[in-house]
Structure formats: structure tokens, C-alpha cells
Design a protein around this motif. Structure first.
Motif, PDB file in Angstrom:
ATOM      1  N   PHE A 297      43.349  42.856  16.840  1.00 14.65           N
ATOM      2  CA  PHE A 297      44.137  41.571  16.066  1.00 14.65           C
ATOM      3  C   PHE A 297      44.221  42.185  14.193  1.00 14.65           C
ATOM      4  CE2 PHE A 297      43.478  40.686  20.507  1.00 14.65           C
ATOM      5  CZ  PHE A 297      44.692  39.722  20.724  1.00 14.65           C
ATOM      6  N   ALA A 298      43.732  42.675  14.091  1.00 15.21           N
ATOM      7  CA  ALA A 298      43.402  43.217  12.516  1.00 15.21           C
ATOM      8  C   ALA A 298      44.519  43.658  11.927  1.00 15.21           C
ATOM      9  CB  ALA A 298      42.697  44.556  12.210  1.00 15.21           C
ATOM     10  N   PRO A 299      44.645  42.864  10.373  1.00 17.02           N
ATOM     11  CA  PRO A 299      45.701  42.191   9.728  1.00 17.02           C
ATOM     12  C   PRO A 299      45.777  43.692   8.893  1.00 17.02           C
ATOM     13  CG  PRO A 299      44.540  40.645   8.595  1.00 17.02           C
ATOM     14  CD  PRO A 299      44.132  41.376  10.101  1.00 17.02           C
ATOM     15  N   SER A 300      44.866  44.693   9.032  1.00 16.94           N
ATOM     16  CA  SER A 300      44.874  45.413   7.843  1.00 16.94           C
ATOM     17  C   SER A 300      44.691  46.938   8.269  1.00 16.94           C
ATOM     18  CB  SER A 300      44.510  45.085   6.170  1.00 16.94           C
ATOM     19  OG  SER A 300      43.660  44.313   6.530  1.00 16.94           O
ATOM     20  N   VAL A 301      44.325  47.745   7.199  1.00 16.69           N
ATOM     21  CA  VAL A 301      43.614  49.123   8.125  1.00 16.69           C
ATOM     22  C   VAL A 301      41.796  48.208   7.339  1.00 16.69           C
ATOM     23  CG1 VAL A 301      43.073  51.377   6.875  1.00 16.69           C
ATOM     24  CG2 VAL A 301      44.666  50.698   7.620  1.00 16.69           C
ATOM     25  N   ALA A 302      41.911  47.927   6.194  1.00 17.44           N
ATOM     26  CA  ALA A 302      40.528  46.899   5.837  1.00 17.44           C
ATOM     27  C   ALA A 302      40.152  46.049   6.666  1.00 17.44           C
ATOM     28  CB  ALA A 302      40.468  46.550   4.695  1.00 17.44           C
ATOM     29  N   THR A 303      39.954  45.176   7.439  1.00 18.62           N
ATOM     30  CA  THR A 303      39.789  44.669   7.741  1.00 18.62           C
ATOM     31  C   THR A 303      39.532  45.311   9.432  1.00 18.62           C
ATOM     32  OG1 THR A 303      40.988  42.601   7.619  1.00 18.62           O
ATOM     33  CG2 THR A 303      40.222  42.467  10.115  1.00 18.62           C
ATOM     34  N   ALA A 304      40.268  46.717   9.823  1.00 18.85           N
ATOM     35  CA  ALA A 304      40.299  46.715  10.719  1.00 18.85           C
ATOM     36  C   ALA A 304      39.039  47.976  11.012  1.00 18.85           C
ATOM     37  CB  ALA A 304      41.296  47.876  11.303  1.00 18.85           C
ATOM     38  N   ALA A 305      38.924  48.331   9.786  1.00 20.41           N
ATOM     39  CA  ALA A 305      37.695  49.114   9.271  1.00 20.41           C
ATOM     40  C   ALA A 305      36.279  48.550   9.817  1.00 20.41           C
ATOM     41  CB  ALA A 305      37.659  49.972   8.077  1.00 20.41           C
ATOM     42  N   VAL A 306      36.371  47.370   9.124  1.00 22.04           N
ATOM     43  CA  VAL A 306      34.858  46.734   9.463  1.00 22.04           C
ATOM     44  C   VAL A 306      34.853  45.821  10.713  1.00 22.04           C
ATOM     45  CG1 VAL A 306      34.169  43.900   8.626  1.00 22.04           C
ATOM     46  CG2 VAL A 306      35.062  44.911   6.784  1.00 22.04           C
ATOM     47  N   LEU A 307      36.126  46.059  11.948  1.00 22.60           N
ATOM     48  CA  LEU A 307      35.305  45.502  12.781  1.00 22.60           C
ATOM     49  C   LEU A 307      35.614  46.931  13.931  1.00 22.60           C
ATOM     50  CD1 LEU A 307      38.816  42.926  13.355  1.00 22.60           C
ATOM     51  CD2 LEU A 307      36.036  42.348  13.540  1.00 22.60           C
ATOM     52  N   PHE A 308      35.990  47.456  13.037  1.00 18.78           N
ATOM     53  CA  PHE A 308      35.480  49.033  13.612  1.00 18.78           C
ATOM     54  C   PHE A 308      34.059  49.596  13.583  1.00 18.78           C
ATOM     55  CE2 PHE A 308      39.603  49.993  15.359  1.00 18.78           C
ATOM     56  CZ  PHE A 308      39.757  51.200  15.646  1.00 18.78           C
ATOM     57  N   ALA A 309      33.362  48.890  12.429  1.00 16.28           N
ATOM     58  CA  ALA A 309      32.253  49.412  11.898  1.00 16.28           C
ATOM     59  C   ALA A 309      31.238  48.853  13.422  1.00 16.28           C
ATOM     60  CB  ALA A 309      31.967  48.910  10.600  1.00 16.28           C
ATOM     61  N   ALA A 310      31.766  47.362  12.976  1.00 18.95           N
ATOM     62  CA  ALA A 310      31.272  46.553  13.717  1.00 18.95           C
ATOM     63  C   ALA A 310      30.627  46.613  15.464  1.00 18.95           C
ATOM     64  CB  ALA A 310      31.418  45.001  13.747  1.00 18.95           C
ATOM     65  N   ALA A 311      32.030  47.623  15.691  1.00 21.07           N
ATOM     66  CA  ALA A 311      31.917  48.169  17.602  1.00 21.07           C
ATOM     67  C   ALA A 311      30.633  48.983  16.892  1.00 21.07           C
ATOM     68  CB  ALA A 311      33.768  48.664  17.481  1.00 21.07           C
ATOM     69  N   GLY A 312      31.232  50.057  16.466  1.00 22.91           N
ATOM     70  CA  GLY A 312      29.844  50.610  15.908  1.00 22.91           C
ATOM     71  C   GLY A 312      29.035  50.800  15.947  1.00 22.91           C
ATOM     72  N   VAL A 313      28.177  50.012  15.050  1.00 20.92           N
ATOM     73  CA  VAL A 313      26.522  49.654  15.077  1.00 20.92           C
ATOM     74  C   VAL A 313      26.633  48.539  16.734  1.00 20.92           C
ATOM     75  CG1 VAL A 313      25.773  46.767  14.749  1.00 20.92           C
ATOM     76  CG2 VAL A 313      27.019  48.042  12.833  1.00 20.92           C
ATOM     77  N   CYS A 314      27.323  47.796  17.397  1.00 22.51           N
ATOM     78  CA  CYS A 314      26.756  47.327  18.471  1.00 22.51           C
ATOM     79  C   CYS A 314      27.006  48.337  19.862  1.00 22.51           C
ATOM     80  CB  CYS A 314      28.197  46.613  19.904  1.00 22.51           C
ATOM     81  SG  CYS A 314      28.515  45.216  18.460  1.00 22.51           S
ATOM     82  N   ALA A 315      28.330  50.357  19.616  1.00 21.85           N
ATOM     83  CA  ALA A 315      27.986  51.441  20.583  1.00 21.85           C
ATOM     84  C   ALA A 315      26.730  52.109  20.613  1.00 21.85           C
ATOM     85  CB  ALA A 315      28.876  51.680  19.982  1.00 21.85           C
ATOM     86  N   GLY A 316      26.096  51.625  19.224  1.00 22.11           N
ATOM     87  CA  GLY A 316      24.678  52.430  18.896  1.00 22.11           C
ATOM     88  C   GLY A 316      23.421  52.796  19.895  1.00 22.11           C
ATOM     89  N   PRO A 317      23.361  52.037  20.324  1.00 25.27           N
ATOM     90  CA  PRO A 317      22.232  51.563  20.857  1.00 25.27           C
ATOM     91  C   PRO A 317      22.009  51.782  22.166  1.00 25.27           C
ATOM     92  CG  PRO A 317      22.468  49.062  19.884  1.00 25.27           C
ATOM     93  CD  PRO A 317      23.608  50.425  19.902  1.00 25.27           C
ATOM     94  N   LEU A 318      24.198  51.816  22.402  1.00 21.09           N
ATOM     95  CA  LEU A 318      24.321  52.618  24.189  1.00 21.09           C
ATOM     96  C   LEU A 318      23.520  54.148  24.664  1.00 21.09           C
ATOM     97  CD1 LEU A 318      25.475  51.956  26.536  1.00 21.09           C
ATOM     98  CD2 LEU A 318      27.886  53.183  25.967  1.00 21.09           C
ATOM     99  N   LEU A 319      23.687  55.100  23.469  1.00 20.33           N
ATOM    100  CA  LEU A 319      22.728  56.306  23.864  1.00 20.33           C
ATOM    101  C   LEU A 319      21.200  56.158  23.741  1.00 20.33           C
ATOM    102  CD1 LEU A 319      24.034  58.828  24.318  1.00 20.33           C
ATOM    103  CD2 LEU A 319      23.853  59.952  22.355  1.00 20.33           C
ATOM    104  N   ALA A 320      20.968  55.994  23.396  1.00 24.57           N
ATOM    105  CA  ALA A 320      19.622  55.231  22.990  1.00 24.57           C
ATOM    106  C   ALA A 320      19.343  54.725  24.876  1.00 24.57           C
ATOM    107  CB  ALA A 320      18.783  54.776  21.917  1.00 24.57           C
ATOM    108  N   ALA A 321      20.021  53.510  25.028  1.00 24.85           N
ATOM    109  CA  ALA A 321      19.287  53.345  26.361  1.00 24.85           C
ATOM    110  C   ALA A 321      19.699  53.378  27.734  1.00 24.85           C
ATOM    111  CB  ALA A 321      19.650  52.211  26.532  1.00 24.85           C
ATOM    112  N   THR A 322      20.894  55.004  27.131  1.00 28.19           N
ATOM    113  CA  THR A 322      20.995  55.758  28.553  1.00 28.19           C
ATOM    114  C   THR A 322      20.525  56.992  28.927  1.00 28.19           C
ATOM    115  OG1 THR A 322      23.322  55.380  28.081  1.00 28.19           O
ATOM    116  CG2 THR A 322      23.265  57.087  29.411  1.00 28.19           C
TER     117      THR A 322
END
Length: 416
Positions: A297-322
């Protein structure tokens, strides 16, 4: 942990080469033949063997009397294929190019899961090893950030061929460093067969059996495989989303934001050892899904980039846990098979996702991104369902007997 610094350098170099191939192959094909589709076919040949070669590579690594030679040879084969493709692609007959890609791809499982399986032999179980897996996971994310950037820079300066040369040099460095690592020795049985005792190598199907019978392994494997069907579509979807938001070249920025976030997440959240790894994996998938759903639902690429970065931060621990779960619950005799199979299944799932988004490319990118979020959230739910004690097969104990090391604790007490 003995030799862990050298291991990290070897893992980073190998995974840098592996990550860079996805982009470099397509760009080199486009440069020499004018056809990105040809590059896609070569890339498919490179990725296709992963799931088929994974059990073979894992079983061979477990049975070999010379593990150092085996791992170095696998990395050398991988490197040789990269170097050969840099010369042959667009110049030699297509069947030869595809054959080289298939051979190089067959070495791929040892670059991913095969190398990660070595961490367990570098130090005893405990918080130190758990943190080591977080550092290992960070090499994947660091490679995902740096490799595309280096390839893109080389292409911008003139050609994709130097980029392929850099990837080959990275693979060669990984092979040299791997030769210096400490490897456990396996003494032969009196009958001459390799390694006896509880940790004796098992057959080709033993790794797959462990993935199914051991509840914790079954839960994390099924959940991450489903999640990677979504993650495999993320690159194409990010390009489509950026174009829809008025920035045709912004897809790369979105994926860079995701990769940087994942690196930060693996170096921070991924090093948390006080949280049970199954619970950490579920939280990582849930957070990634929520952030990507918001990005739809991001209105711009800049906003989407912030949310993609947040998604990456959340995804980061997944591989370590696996990685922690695989190390803790995989029986000693099939540990390498478990690591290579898990990595192969995820790569295969990602390639399926990439194919699916290709078929649905005419759909609104916001809907595609929302679909990715739903898949990742469903993966978190799947982990909850499969990890419940009642979901375990009756013969689970057979797969977690004395050879399973720390997995011998009562399953109900170790449930994520």
C-alpha cells in the motif's frame, strides 16, 4: 571456535560468487547475444540441479574419508564452471554452455548448506555455536548486498565479463580458504567401510527421512520452503512495483533495501540466543509478511523502500534460526544431508515462485506483493501447526536416537 574466522571468509567468498551469478549470467548473455531469455535458460540450468544434487552431495560429504578434499573439490568445481561460463557463454554452442551450467549448479549445495554444516564441527554446542550460526547467516545477506552491486558496477564500467571473472576469483579464494579449515577425521571400520559408530554415514534417503520424522526439522523445512515460494518472486515483483510507482529503475533500490535490512537483522536479532530458534523463526516470518503487506500500500518508492528494509530486518534472523535448528536436531550421521537438502528445497521453491510470478506478471504489482506477504504469513502459521507435539509421526524417536546428539532430549520439552 577453531578456524571460525577463516570459515566466515570462505563462506562469504563462496556465497558472493553464488549470489552474483544470478545477475551476471543474464547480463553477459544479453551483452553477447542480445537475448536475456538465453541468460534465463542458462540460469535455470545453473539452479535446477540444486534439489537433485543436494542429497547426493550430502551423502557423499558424510561418507568421504577426506572431507577436506571433498569440500575443496566441490568449491573448485563451482569456480571452474563460473570461469568456463565467462568464456563460453554466447560463444560456444548452447548445449555445451547448458552442460557446464548444470555441472556447476550440481556443486551449488556445497556452497550453501554444505558449508553451513561445517560450523557444528568448529566448536561445541551452546550459545557460542548459536552466535556462530548468526554470523554464518550474515554471510548470505552480505553477499546478497555486495555481489549485485559489484556486478552492476562492472557492467556500468564496460562489460559483464570482468564481473564473471571477479566471481570466479571469489570462488577460488573460497576453495583456498576451505583447504585450511579444521575437519574431523573419520576412522574406517574393521571391514574397511568409512566411519562406524553412532555418527556413521547413512544412505541417500536418510537425510530426507530425518527431515520428515524429526518434528522440528519437518516444521522449519516445510515452513521455509513455503516462504521461499513467496521470496523467490520478490525481485520481479519489486521491479514491477517500482515501475507502477513511477520509478522504473527503483526495483533495484527496493531489493537493496531488503538485503541491507536482512544483513542488519542477522547481525542483531539473529544473534539472540535466549529465544528458542523455532519461536524466533516464526516471529521472523510473521514480521516479514506484515512489513511486505504494508509495502503493498506504499504511495511511493521511498516509502516502499523503508518497508522493504523493515521486512529485511525481520527476515534476517530466519536463516540463523533455521541453521540452529538443523544443527541441533539433525542426527550426526545425516547432518550434511539435512543442510544441503534444506538449502536445495528453498532454492527450488524460490525458482517455482519466480516462474509463477512470470505467469502472473500482468496482475497489479500491489496484488502480487500482497500475495507474497500472505504466503510468508501462511508459512509462519504452518510452522506453528507442524511443530506441535501431536503433529509428530509415531516413529520420530527412531530418527532422534543416540546419534542425534542434543536432539535426544524429550521432544515435548524441545518443541518450538
Amino acid at each position: 571456535m577453531q578456524g571460525f574466522g577463516r570459515y566466515l571468509a570462505a563462506a562469504l567468498a563462496a556465497r558472493f560468487a553464488s549470489e552474483g551469478m544470478s545477475l551476471a549470467v543474464v547480463l553477459l548473455a544479453l551483452e553477447r547475444t542480445g537475448s536475456a531469455a538465453y541468460g534465463a535458460f542458462v540460469l535455470t540450468a545453473w539452479l535446477a540441479p540444486h534439489v537433485l544434487a543436494a542429497p547426493l552431495a550430502g551423502a557423499a560429504a558424510a561418507r568421504t574419508r577426506r572431507p577436506r578434499l571433498f569440500h575443496v573439490a566441490a568449491l573448485a568445481g563451482f569456480t571452474g564452471a563460473v570461469a568456463a561460463l565467462s568464456v563460453l557463454l554466447g560463444r560456444a554452442p548452447a548445449p555445451l554452455v547448458l552442460a557446464v551450467a548444470l555441472l556447476g549448479g550440481a556443486c551449488g549445495p556445497m556452497v550453501t548448506g554444505g558449508m553451513s554444516s561445517l560450523v557444528a564441527g568448529l566448536g561445541p554446542a551452546g550459545p557460542g555455536r548459536d552466535r556462530a550460526y548468526a554470523w554464518d547467516a550474515s554471510t548470505y545477506n552480505a553477499a546478497a548486498v555486495t555481489a549485485p552491486a559489484v556486478v552492476g558496477l562492472a557492467v556500468a564500467l564496460g562489460s559483464a565479463a570482468p564481473a564473471m571473472a571477479v566471481l570466479a576469483l571469489a570462488g577460488a579464494l573460497a576453495a583456498v580458504l576451505a583447504a585450511t579449515l579444521p575437519y574431523g577425521t573419520r576412522r574406517p571400520d574393521p571391514d574397511g567401510s568409512p566411519g562406524g559408530g553412532p555418527g556413521a554415514p547413512a544412505g541417500l534417503g536418510a537425510g530426507l527421512t530425518a527431515l520428515w520424522r524429526v518434528r522440528e526439522l519437518r516444521a522449519i523445512t516445510s515452513a521455509t520452503t513455503l516462504a521461499f515460494v513467496g521470496i523467490g518472486t520478490l525481485t520481479t515483483t519489486s521491479v514491477l512495483l517500482a515501475s507502477r510507482l513511477g520509478s522504473p529503475g527503483g526495483g533495484g533500490w527496493l531489493m537493496t533495501a531488503f538485503a541491507v535490512g536482512a544483513l542488519a537483522g542477522s547481525l542483531t536479532l539473529g544473534r539472540i540466543t535466549s529465544v528458542e530458534p523455532g519461536r524466533l523463526a516464526r516471529r521472523a516470518m510473521a514480521g516479514t509478511g506484515v512489513a511486505l503487506a504494508a509495502a503493498a500500500f506504499a504511495p511511493s518508492v521511498a516509502t516502499a523502500a523503508v518497508l522493504f528494509a523493515a521486512a529485511g530486518v525481520c527476515a534476517g534472523p530466519l536463516l540463523a534460526a533455521t541453521l540452529r535448528i538443523r544443527s541441533e536436531y539433525a542426527p550426526d550421521a545425516v547432518r550434511t544431508q539435512v543442510f544441503t537438502l534444506g538449502a536445495g528445497l528453498k532454492l527450488t521453491a524460490a525458482s517455482v515462485g519466480a516462474a509463477l510470478v512470470g505467469l502472473a506478471a500482468d496482475a497489479p504489482p500491489q496484488a502480487l506483493l500482497a500475495g507474497i506477504a500472505v504466503l510468508i504469513l501462511a508459512a509462519a502459521v504452518l510452522h506453528v501447526v507442524v511443530a506441535r507435539p501431536g503433529a509428530a509421526p509415531a516413529d520420530e524417536a527412531a530418527a532422534t536416537g543416540p546419534s542425534a546428539g542434543s536432539a535426544t532430549a524429550p521432544a515435548g520439552r524441545r518443541t518450538p
